[in-house]
Design an enzyme around this catalytic site. Sequence first.
Site, mmCIF file in Angstrom:
data_model
loop_
_atom_site.group_PDB
_atom_site.id
_atom_site.type_symbol
_atom_site.label_atom_id
_atom_site.label_comp_id
_atom_site.label_asym_id
_atom_site.label_seq_id
_atom_site.Cartn_x
_atom_site.Cartn_y
_atom_site.Cartn_z
ATOM 1 N N GLU A 1 0.850 -1.196 0.000
ATOM 2 C CA GLU A 1 0.000 0.000 0.000
ATOM 3 C C GLU A 1 0.884 1.245 0.000
ATOM 4 O OE1 GLU A 1 -3.418 0.979 -0.294
ATOM 5 O OE2 GLU A 1 -2.307 2.855 -0.291
ATOM 6 N N CYS B 1 -11.981 3.602 0.670
ATOM 7 C CA CYS B 1 -13.142 3.356 1.527
ATOM 8 C C CYS B 1 -12.926 3.858 2.952
ATOM 9 C CB CYS B 1 -13.444 1.861 1.506
ATOM 10 S SG CYS B 1 -14.732 1.363 2.646
ATOM 11 N N GLY C 1 3.802 -0.068 -5.427
ATOM 12 C CA GLY C 1 4.209 -1.282 -6.129
ATOM 13 C C GLY C 1 4.124 -1.103 -7.644
ATOM 14 N N GLY D 1 -22.875 16.937 -10.506
ATOM 15 C CA GLY D 1 -23.122 15.493 -10.540
ATOM 16 C C GLY D 1 -24.113 15.068 -9.465
ATOM 17 N N ALA E 1 -17.513 -0.868 -2.243
ATOM 18 C CA ALA E 1 -16.582 -1.563 -1.355
ATOM 19 C C ALA E 1 -16.945 -3.038 -1.196
ATOM 20 C CB ALA E 1 -16.569 -0.870 0.004
ATOM 21 N N HIS F 1 -42.628 -6.979 15.208
ATOM 22 C CA HIS F 1 -43.451 -5.772 15.307
ATOM 23 C C HIS F 1 -43.109 -5.029 16.594
ATOM 24 C CE1 HIS F 1 -46.921 -3.126 15.037
ATOM 25 N NE2 HIS F 1 -47.143 -3.377 16.332
HETATM 26 P P1 FAD Z 1 -9.493 1.420 -3.086
HETATM 27 O O1 FAD Z 1 -10.283 1.448 -1.859
HETATM 28 O O2 FAD Z 1 -9.423 2.650 -3.917
HETATM 29 O O3 FAD Z 1 -8.029 0.994 -2.637
HETATM 30 C C1 FAD Z 1 -6.971 0.952 -3.510
HETATM 31 C C2 FAD Z 1 -5.694 1.246 -2.753
HETATM 32 O O4 FAD Z 1 -4.597 0.948 -3.587
HETATM 33 C C3 FAD Z 1 -5.529 2.711 -2.361
HETATM 34 O O5 FAD Z 1 -5.325 2.821 -0.975
HETATM 35 C C4 FAD Z 1 -4.294 3.175 -3.126
HETATM 36 O O6 FAD Z 1 -3.483 4.070 -2.385
HETATM 37 C C5 FAD Z 1 -3.553 1.872 -3.355
HETATM 38 N N1 FAD Z 1 -2.701 1.853 -4.533
HETATM 39 C C6 FAD Z 1 -2.998 2.242 -5.793
HETATM 40 N N2 FAD Z 1 -1.962 2.009 -6.616
HETATM 41 C C7 FAD Z 1 -0.983 1.462 -5.847
HETATM 42 C C8 FAD Z 1 0.323 1.016 -6.117
HETATM 43 N N3 FAD Z 1 0.845 1.040 -7.339
HETATM 44 N N4 FAD Z 1 1.050 0.538 -5.078
HETATM 45 C C9 FAD Z 1 0.554 0.499 -3.818
HETATM 46 N N5 FAD Z 1 -0.690 0.910 -3.510
HETATM 47 C C10 FAD Z 1 -1.443 1.373 -4.516
HETATM 48 N N6 FAD Z 1 -18.619 2.250 -1.507
HETATM 49 C C11 FAD Z 1 -19.545 1.589 -0.787
HETATM 50 O O7 FAD Z 1 -19.748 0.395 -1.016
HETATM 51 N N7 FAD Z 1 -20.260 2.206 0.196
HETATM 52 C C12 FAD Z 1 -20.087 3.510 0.481
HETATM 53 O O8 FAD Z 1 -20.753 4.042 1.373
HETATM 54 C C13 FAD Z 1 -19.131 4.243 -0.264
HETATM 55 N N8 FAD Z 1 -18.919 5.548 -0.012
HETATM 56 C C14 FAD Z 1 -17.969 6.221 -0.724
HETATM 57 C C15 FAD Z 1 -17.797 7.573 -0.461
HETATM 58 C C16 FAD Z 1 -16.852 8.298 -1.159
HETATM 59 C C17 FAD Z 1 -16.661 9.762 -0.860
HETATM 60 C C18 FAD Z 1 -16.045 7.643 -2.137
HETATM 61 C C19 FAD Z 1 -14.986 8.403 -2.883
HETATM 62 C C20 FAD Z 1 -16.233 6.307 -2.408
HETATM 63 C C21 FAD Z 1 -17.201 5.587 -1.708
HETATM 64 N N9 FAD Z 1 -17.434 4.237 -1.966
HETATM 65 C C22 FAD Z 1 -18.391 3.560 -1.266
HETATM 66 C C23 FAD Z 1 -16.683 3.499 -2.974
HETATM 67 C C24 FAD Z 1 -15.570 2.664 -2.308
HETATM 68 O O9 FAD Z 1 -14.720 3.516 -1.576
HETATM 69 C C25 FAD Z 1 -14.787 1.900 -3.369
HETATM 70 O O10 FAD Z 1 -15.652 1.161 -4.189
HETATM 71 C C26 FAD Z 1 -13.792 0.952 -2.707
HETATM 72 O O11 FAD Z 1 -12.902 1.652 -1.868
HETATM 73 C C27 FAD Z 1 -13.009 0.181 -3.773
HETATM 74 O O12 FAD Z 1 -12.111 -0.669 -3.152
HETATM 75 P P2 FAD Z 1 -10.753 -1.093 -3.872
HETATM 76 O O13 FAD Z 1 -10.043 -1.972 -2.906
HETATM 77 O O14 FAD Z 1 -11.031 -1.594 -5.226
HETATM 78 O O15 FAD Z 1 -9.926 0.264 -4.073
HETATM 79 P P1 NAI Z 2 -21.890 8.591 -9.940
HETATM 80 O O1 NAI Z 2 -21.597 7.809 -11.147
HETATM 81 O O2 NAI Z 2 -22.700 8.010 -8.851
HETATM 82 O O3 NAI Z 2 -22.615 9.954 -10.341
HETATM 83 C C1 NAI Z 2 -22.054 10.871 -11.215
HETATM 84 C C2 NAI Z 2 -23.143 11.795 -11.710
HETATM 85 O O4 NAI Z 2 -22.526 12.845 -12.424
HETATM 86 C C3 NAI Z 2 -24.123 11.122 -12.659
HETATM 87 O O5 NAI Z 2 -25.422 11.479 -12.286
HETATM 88 C C4 NAI Z 2 -23.730 11.679 -14.021
HETATM 89 O O6 NAI Z 2 -24.807 11.742 -14.926
HETATM 90 C C5 NAI Z 2 -23.247 13.051 -13.637
HETATM 91 N N1 NAI Z 2 -22.325 13.674 -14.573
HETATM 92 C C6 NAI Z 2 -21.359 13.079 -15.311
HETATM 93 N N2 NAI Z 2 -20.696 14.011 -16.040
HETATM 94 C C7 NAI Z 2 -21.252 15.210 -15.736
HETATM 95 C C8 NAI Z 2 -21.006 16.547 -16.160
HETATM 96 N N3 NAI Z 2 -20.033 16.821 -17.011
HETATM 97 N N4 NAI Z 2 -21.767 17.537 -15.670
HETATM 98 C C9 NAI Z 2 -22.773 17.258 -14.772
HETATM 99 N N5 NAI Z 2 -23.049 16.011 -14.349
HETATM 100 C C10 NAI Z 2 -22.293 14.997 -14.811
HETATM 101 O O7 NAI Z 2 -20.446 9.060 -9.408
HETATM 102 P P2 NAI Z 2 -19.992 9.692 -8.040
HETATM 103 O O8 NAI Z 2 -21.142 10.256 -7.297
HETATM 104 O O9 NAI Z 2 -18.843 10.567 -8.361
HETATM 105 O O10 NAI Z 2 -19.469 8.429 -7.253
HETATM 106 C C11 NAI Z 2 -18.396 7.635 -7.775
HETATM 107 C C12 NAI Z 2 -18.486 6.226 -7.325
HETATM 108 O O11 NAI Z 2 -18.293 6.105 -5.939
HETATM 109 C C13 NAI Z 2 -19.828 5.630 -7.658
HETATM 110 O O12 NAI Z 2 -19.630 4.674 -8.649
HETATM 111 C C14 NAI Z 2 -20.317 4.997 -6.416
HETATM 112 O O13 NAI Z 2 -20.582 3.657 -6.623
HETATM 113 C C15 NAI Z 2 -19.182 5.153 -5.409
HETATM 114 N N6 NAI Z 2 -19.776 5.655 -4.168
HETATM 115 C C16 NAI Z 2 -20.649 4.852 -3.496
HETATM 116 C C17 NAI Z 2 -21.285 5.304 -2.372
HETATM 117 C C18 NAI Z 2 -22.254 4.421 -1.711
HETATM 118 O O14 NAI Z 2 -22.291 3.241 -2.000
HETATM 119 N N7 NAI Z 2 -23.075 4.920 -0.808
HETATM 120 C C19 NAI Z 2 -21.051 6.646 -1.843
HETATM 121 C C20 NAI Z 2 -20.165 7.417 -2.666
HETATM 122 C C21 NAI Z 2 -19.540 6.906 -3.765
#
Ligand code: FAD
Ligand code: NAI
Length: 466
Positions: free
Chosen positions: A33, A42, A115, A181, A321, A445
């Site tokens: 990492e 996440c 990595g 968005g 996640a 309930h």
């Molecule tokens: P990541 O969590 O992105 O982890 C990848 C890791 O790899 C990172 O720590 C990065 O530093 C590391 N890495 C990258 N390249 C290298 C390298 N070359 N060498 C070493 N390390 C490296 N999903 C949900 O299901 N529920 C939610 O409520 C939710 N909320 C979210 C809210 C926000 C604001 C955001 C941005 C995302 C949210 N997501 C949510 C999405 C979720 O965070 C991702 O889907 C999830 O983290 C993906 O897991 P991953 O292991 O594929 O990648």
């Molecule tokens: P998103 O794909 O959920 O939404 C992006 C939105 O932006 C869409 O409605 C799209 O039509 C719009 N959009 C795209 N281009 C645009 C433009 N040029 N101008 C205006 N609108 C535009 O992506 P978001 O919200 O950035 O989240 C990214 C990822 O993170 C998602 O795939 C989601 O799965 C994950 N995530 C999951 C959460 C959860 O599970 N609760 C919480 C936050 C993120």
Amino acid sequence: MAQYDVVIIGGGPGGYNAAIRAGQLGLKVAIIEGRGVLGGTCLNVGCMPSKALLHASELYAAAAGPEFKALGIEVQPKLNLKQMMAQKQESVTALTKGVEFLMKKNKVDYIKGWGRIEGPGKVVVKADDGAETVLEAKNIVIATGSEPTPLPGVAIDNGRIVDSTGALALPEVPKSLIVIGAGVIGLELGSVWRRLGAEVTVVEYLDRICPGTDTEVANAFQKVLAKQGMSFKLGAKVTGAKASAKGVALTVEPVAGGAAETLNADYVLVAIGRRPYTRGLGLETVGIEPDKRGVIANDHFKTSAPGVWVIGDVTSGPMLAHKAEDEGVACIELIAGKAGHVNYGIIPGVIYTSPEVATVGKTEEELKAAGVAYKVGKFPFAANSRAKINHETDGFVKVLADATTDRILGVHMLGPNVGDMIAEYCVAMEFAGASEDVARTCHPHPTRSEALRQAAMGVEGWTMQA
Ligand code: FAD
Ligand code: NAI
């Protein structure tokens, strides 16, 4: 040179769960990492800090608004943003330490640094001080995740124009915030700042919010958010942004054509999606070519290169996640010669606003497009006794079942706590359950879960309490 059965690149939910499973199955495993702390997007800048702020801001808004007063609790809350951010960070740190403990517990070597693959079976890790470690791996698992998609003309500086990471750590409550968005991030983080007092305007390219979500649910959700004070500009494209020390001037045009206008705000959040992260990964050394969006293709987690696997946000499928976690487990089980499998038809999606949105399976639009004959059962939370007692009556449960077999095909909900309750339907669907199975299951309930049962009863037309 250290030798491993599996070397995992990336310590997010995909990578760390893969590492735990590998340790459990007796494989010699290392996880790499680069960000200096485990947990990935996440734990550090995604799911967990956003939920910490959603929880705290929901309580603040309830106390500051008419909700507490109506319950007979009269208080004058004072926002301490610094403390709200500090408690978020404390929880995040505790969680990431917990993951580090799990690595030790499962005999996983945690190697700090970035990595890169250097040809078949070889991974080089570069630490912050520049020192390089070479690892030999029978299997390499790419779990490098994703990063925010940039918007041309709207440069993210994490000052006035922020991505999700910036929006999780604003130094003040903006008077005005524009969110670009209307997806999951925009609506969750928009809700946080709205509840804390910001005027929030969401600018969305499409003519609806939450594309991909069941339209009936998305429309009802938009109405609820509007009632909470969020404004929407749908069918609008942002063509440019000018940031100053005091705020941002955003140029917006209707997608259908028409006059451009300038919107001014203290801060702008760009949340138009995320893209796979593969920078500097050395994919070319093993002949892997991501597609135009940066996605590494997989066939049961195998990439085109022998011995190189891929899971999570960096490959195809929803960027969630729990999807990354399931892929991590299945990928390792396949490496260990077991029957690893992910059921992509039953990956729930939740938006953690108030009320929450929770969905699993096919939407009504998808069933129509596929020509599937289906029945609908629906139940409003306004008719659920517990929701009514708690004054949480917005929303409904909608169950879609096959018209011939009654098999549950999709469930879409807007309402209190539906993010937790959707798991009931995930289990039912994993067992190929019918709506009648849920309708005839005794539910406690008074709970909001009774709404899920009443909706299932509705499929066969015998909803009793509405
Ligand atoms: P990541 O969590 O992105 O982890 C990848 C890791 O790899 C990172 O720590 C990065 O530093 C590391 N890495 C990258 N390249 C290298 C390298 N070359 N060498 C070493 N390390 C490296 N999903 C949900 O299901 N529920 C939610 O409520 C939710 N909320 C979210 C809210 C926000 C604001 C955001 C941005 C995302 C949210 N997501 C949510 C999405 C979720 O965070 C991702 O889907 C999830 O983290 C993906 O897991 P991953 O292991 O594929 O990648
Ligand atoms: P998103 O794909 O959920 O939404 C992006 C939105 O932006 C869409 O409605 C799209 O039509 C719009 N959009 C795209 N281009 C645009 C433009 N040029 N101008 C205006 N609108 C535009 O992506 P978001 O919200 O950035 O989240 C990214 C990822 O993170 C998602 O795939 C989601 O799965 C994950 N995530 C999951 C959460 C959860 O599970 N609760 C919480 C936050 C993120």
